[in-house]
Design an enzyme around this catalytic site. Structure first.
Site, PDB file in Angstrom:
ATOM      1  CB  SER A  16      -1.014   0.133   1.235  1.00 55.98           C
ATOM      2  OG  SER A  16      -1.765   1.232   1.239  1.00 55.98           O
ATOM      3  CE1 TYR A  24      -4.094  -2.778   4.477  1.00 59.01           C
ATOM      4  CE2 TYR A  24      -3.469  -0.546   3.926  1.00 59.01           C
ATOM      5  CZ  TYR A  24      -3.862  -1.785   3.570  1.00 59.01           C
ATOM      6  OH  TYR A  24      -3.650  -2.072   2.393  1.00 59.01           O
ATOM      7  CE  LYS A  53      -1.427  -4.957   2.819  1.00 54.97           C
ATOM      8  NZ  LYS A  53      -1.563  -6.155   1.643  1.00 54.97           N
TER       9      LYS A  53
END
Length: 239
Positions: A56, A80, A84
């Site tokens: 991302s 999040y 990642k």
């Protein structure tokens, strides 16, 4: 994984906007970090040659005035993005240990058939013809069409120079929030009802209602300068 020569890993825990988990980072790590690295290890053991991981742009940060580049130091902010980034680092270790060819892709917001979350909500609001107080925003945001993402993955599966690389992806142009709304309205054959409310008032309203993060996404800039995949692999977005 038997008889596979490549893996494209797209699964992730995402879009938990109002997380009720007592420890969100642990929840994100279980899926986005631990499961990813487990799959990569199993892939290497099974003789898989290449592992393409959809990460991302949030690994780079939550946005700024200047475009993000592959050479920028990662600056993940939420659980999040941290999960990642930790997956990316773990994949690099596995690649060094096993020879697995890892390719990391960092897309911005992906839109297209089946889109969900914030983009879908925006489309629904425009479809209903509701006025939006976003006409005074002057930001720049990169987006990525689903067809362009799929094509980039295809190239990264096949091109020898993709091995070991991290690429930022985008459609090749940026839009402001008002421009995006007008484009969506045009596609839906609806009027774009934009009210020129000052950005400072929008941010104040966000703080008062506990929606500061959502307002920041609407008013702030997050753009990508994805030169590396174009220069190294010759990839050009087909759409």
């Amino acid at each position: 994984l038997s008889d596979c020569n490549a893996v494209v890993h797209l699964a992730a825990r995402v879009h938990v906007m109002e997380d009720i988990a007592s420890d969100p980072l642990t929840q994100y790590r279980q899926t986005n970090t631990d499961a990813t690295l487990n799959l990569a290890r199993k892939a290497a053991q099974a003789g898989v040659k290449r592992f393409v991981f959809l990460s991302s742009i949030k690994v780079n940060g939550e946005g700024r005035d200047a475009p993000y580049r592959e050479t920028d130091a990662p600056a993940p902010e939420d659980a999040y993005a941290i999960s990642k980034w930790e997956a990316e680092q773990g994949l690099a270790d596995i690649a060094r240990e096993t020879g697995l060819e890892v390719v990391i892709l960092r897309p911005p917001l992906v839109y297209g058939p089946g889109v969900k979350a914030n983009f879908l909500r925006l489309m629904q609001i425009v479809q209903k013809g509701w006025p939006l107080p976003l006409g005074a925003i002057h930001n720049r945001r990169s987006l990525l069409y689903l067809g362009n993402l799929v094509d980039a993955i295809r190239v990264c599966l096949e091109h020898p120079a993709a091995a070991g690389q991290t690429f930022l992806l985008d459609d090749g142009q940026t839009v402001s929030t008002p421009e995006l709304i007008r484009a969506v309205a045009d596609a839906l054959h609806r009027p774009a009802r934009l009210l020129p409310v000052p950005v400072a008032l929008l941010r104040l309203a966000g703080r008062m209602t506990g929606k500061s993060t959502a307002v920041a996404r609407l008013t702030g800039s997050l753009s990508v300068e994805g030169r590396a995949i174009r220069m190294r692999l010759g990839w050009v977005p087909p759409y």
